[in-house]
Design a protein around this motif. Structure first.
Motif, short mmCIF file in Angstrom:
data_model
loop_
_atom_site.label_atom_id
_atom_site.label_comp_id
_atom_site.label_asym_id
_atom_site.label_seq_id
_atom_site.Cartn_x
_atom_site.Cartn_y
_atom_site.Cartn_z
N GLY A 215 0.79 -1.23 0.00
CA GLY A 215 0.00 0.00 0.00
C GLY A 215 0.81 1.27 0.00
N LEU A 216 2.13 1.15 0.14
CA LEU A 216 2.99 2.33 0.13
C LEU A 216 3.48 2.60 -1.29
N GLY A 217 3.79 3.85 -1.56
CA GLY A 217 4.30 4.22 -2.87
C GLY A 217 5.06 5.52 -2.78
N GLY A 218 5.88 5.79 -3.77
CA GLY A 218 6.61 7.05 -3.82
C GLY A 218 7.55 7.25 -2.65
N PRO A 219 7.60 8.47 -2.09
CA PRO A 219 8.50 8.76 -0.98
C PRO A 219 8.24 7.91 0.27
N ALA A 220 6.97 7.57 0.52
CA ALA A 220 6.64 6.77 1.70
C ALA A 220 7.27 5.38 1.60
N LEU A 221 7.19 4.77 0.42
CA LEU A 221 7.79 3.45 0.21
C LEU A 221 9.31 3.53 0.30
N ALA A 222 9.88 4.58 -0.29
CA ALA A 222 11.33 4.75 -0.26
C ALA A 222 11.83 4.91 1.18
N ALA A 223 11.08 5.68 1.98
CA ALA A 223 11.48 5.91 3.37
C ALA A 223 11.41 4.61 4.18
N ALA A 224 10.31 3.88 4.05
CA ALA A 224 10.15 2.63 4.80
C ALA A 224 11.20 1.60 4.38
N ALA A 225 11.43 1.49 3.08
CA ALA A 225 12.42 0.54 2.59
C ALA A 225 13.82 0.91 3.06
N SER A 226 14.11 2.21 3.12
CA SER A 226 15.42 2.66 3.59
C SER A 226 15.62 2.32 5.06
N VAL A 227 14.58 2.47 5.86
CA VAL A 227 14.65 2.13 7.28
C VAL A 227 14.94 0.64 7.45
N ALA A 228 14.20 -0.19 6.68
CA ALA A 228 14.41 -1.63 6.77
C ALA A 228 15.81 -2.02 6.29
N ALA A 229 16.26 -1.40 5.21
CA ALA A 229 17.57 -1.72 4.66
C ALA A 229 18.68 -1.33 5.63
N LEU A 230 18.56 -0.16 6.27
CA LEU A 230 19.56 0.27 7.24
C LEU A 230 19.64 -0.72 8.40
N THR A 231 18.47 -1.13 8.89
CA THR A 231 18.45 -2.09 10.00
C THR A 231 19.08 -3.41 9.60
N ALA A 232 18.73 -3.91 8.41
CA ALA A 232 19.26 -5.19 7.95
C ALA A 232 20.77 -5.11 7.73
N LEU A 233 21.25 -4.00 7.17
CA LEU A 233 22.69 -3.85 6.94
C LEU A 233 23.47 -3.84 8.24
N VAL A 234 22.99 -3.08 9.22
CA VAL A 234 23.67 -3.05 10.52
C VAL A 234 23.65 -4.43 11.16
#
Length: 504
Positions: A215-234
């Motif tokens: 249900g997310l798209g545009g900046p909202a999807l990018a922000a949520a995905a970035s948060v998840a990616a940062l957590t996974a990378l750390v």
């Protein structure tokens, strides 16, 4: 909004810095199978599947030395070593609790009850399970396998049937534990069936976490995905630099702080708006769930809540809720025993028939079922819906350094504190950050190397190797497409059929 988020970041840092500053040596233990042998499915020893914990000796020498080591007296540990071990157990439980809160809330929503019911179900079951003992490091709590058969019953007949259903399921679980047949049940699940189960579970877990971004798209999807990616990378990369803190906990803290800081900065209004829109646990569960205070405590349910609704006899109630109770009990027993089997293999214990570790594991499984039944009864008494042993959370606990009952108790206590004392801090954690943690667990749960070895063995092997590959693929597919219990049942049946036909 800006000042509020600054306060959240400051509170998070001040609360957790003291934990991070403790001098200890955590060991990163992502669960992985061993390197592939030359003929993995033709040689019975090479075909023996073990999980390998990076940074330790290979498991097979450890298993061979188990009996000899048991005869030696372990020298007393220093007080500093004991303190570090206790700290490691406590923090690993803290990590698991953070990752378990969203699922507990989601399961309550599926059942159609208050979100707090899911959290307190996990707390009560987790504490009782850790207290009774059984398999050290096993995490128990609210589970989808419980609410999936429970939800249609409650929707059709009302919440009044939740208590009787959970009580009946708990009595079945206690019966299995008292009969001491847990070891016999789990021994029927061989390594190929277990690998297939883990493959299906890993894919389902991945699918469930991807749903966070639906249900997310545009900046909202990018922000949520970035948060998840940062957590996974750390979570994945920090152990390469230091093992002084649980990497999953560091990932959650880093992502939470980064989200709050980006939302409060004024250099880029677009970035601030996107960060502000990242959903938190408080957003997902409602402000009341993380309001904090004693008002969020569960209350002892009256005896009437554990009995059939007024005007319905027990005989009639059993006809209504009996099938759901049987389904809940069956899959809860199976998943709890499998969580224990995954844990004992991942920790490097031998499960060879007749070995001391096998006897211990079997007895631990029986005690785990007693803890499951007693915990479900206690949960029902407090208005909850029980649960079972949780494989993803158990793997996460092991990865974060948890090895004993203290980590299981810490998980339950942390979940309780999350709604009593730490509600504002826990409520500020982005849901996407916890999804990032669980995505790393999903990746480590799928048995990639084991599956590759099975294909290699089938290509160059005979009928036995091909039969084992069939068991693996059938179990994986049915666990993912149909149902976990059905997949395991088919896997066990195919294994028995293959042994009868091939004779091995």
């Amino acid at each position: 909004m800006s000042k509020s988020r600054h306060k959240v970041v400051k509170s998070i840092v001040l609360t957790l810095v003291s934990l991070f500053s403790m001098d200890e040596a955590f060991q990163s233990t992502l669960v992985r199978p061993p390197p592939r042998a030359a003929a993995p499915l033709q040689n019975s020893l090479a075909a023996r599947r073990f999980f390998h914990v990076p940074g330790t000796r290979s498991v097979e020498p450890m298993a061979a030395a188990t009996t000899a080591a048991a005869a030696r007296i372990e020298p007393p540990r220093s007080s500093a070593s004991i303190s570090n071990s206790v700290t490691k157990e406590v923090l690993s439980g803290f990590v698991v609790a953070l990752a378990s809160i969203p699922s507990s809330i989601a399961f309550a929503n599926i059942a159609g009850v208050n979100p707090l019911v899911g959290i307190w179900s996990s707390v009560v079951l987790g504490l009782v399970s850790a207290s009774v003992g059984g398999i050290p490091g096993l995490i128990a709590g609210a589970a989808g396998v419980v609410v999936v058969p429970l939800a249609p019953l409650l929707a059709a007949h009302g919440v009044g049937f939740m208590g009787p259903t959970v009580v009946l399921a708990a009595l079945i679980e206690l019966t299995f534990g008292l009969a001491k047949i847990g070891g016999k049940l789990v021994s029927a699940v061989d390594d190929n069936v277990l690998s297939g189960f883990l493959n299906g579970l890993g894919v389902l877990l991945f699918k469930s976490q991807i749903a966070v971004f639906a249900g997310l798209g545009g900046p909202a999807l990018a922000a949520a995905a970035s948060v998840a990616a940062l957590t996974a990378l750390v979570t994945k990369l920090l152990p390469l630099v230091t093992t002084a803190v649980p990497s999953a906990l560091a990932g959650v803290v880093a992502a939470t702080a980064a989200t709050a800081l980006l939302a409060s900065q004024s250099l880029s209004p677009a970035v601030a708006a996107a960060a502000s829109g990242v959903a938190t646990l408080s957003d997902a569960a409602g402000a009341a769930t993380f309001a904090g205070g004693l008002s969020t405590l569960p209350t002892l349910a009256p005896l009437a809540a554990l009995s059939p609704p007024l005007g319905v006899s027990w005989a009639a109630a059993v006809k209504i809720c009996g099938p759901a109770a049987l389904s809940v009990a069956a899959i809860s027993i199976l998943e709890t025993l499998l969580a224990g089997k995954v844990l004992t293999k991942a920790a490097g214990f031998s499960t060879e028939a007749g070995s001391r570790s096998s006897e211990s594991a079997d007895g631990g499984g029986d005690r785990a079922l007693l803890g499951l039944g007693l915990g479900s009864l206690a949960s029902a008494a407090l208005g909850g819906f029980g649960g079972c042993g949780l494989i993803p959370q158990t793997v996460l606990n092991l990865s974060a350094g948890g090895r004993g009952a203290l980590s299981s108790a810490s998980y339950a206590v942390t979940m309780a504190l999350s709604v009593l004392c730490l509600a504002p801090l826990i409520g500020a954690i982005p849901v996407a950050s916890l999804a990032g943690v669980m995505l790393t667990v999903a990746a480590s749960t799928v048995q990639v190397e084991w599956t590759q070895a099975a294909f290699a063995g089938a290509r160059g092997g005979g009928t036995v190797a091909k039969a084992k590959l069939l068991v693996l693929l059938a179990t994986s597919t049915i666990c993912f497409k149909v149902d976990m219990a059905a997949g395991i049942g088919v896997g066990i049946a195919l294994t028995a059929l293959a042994k009868a036909v091939v004779g091995k």
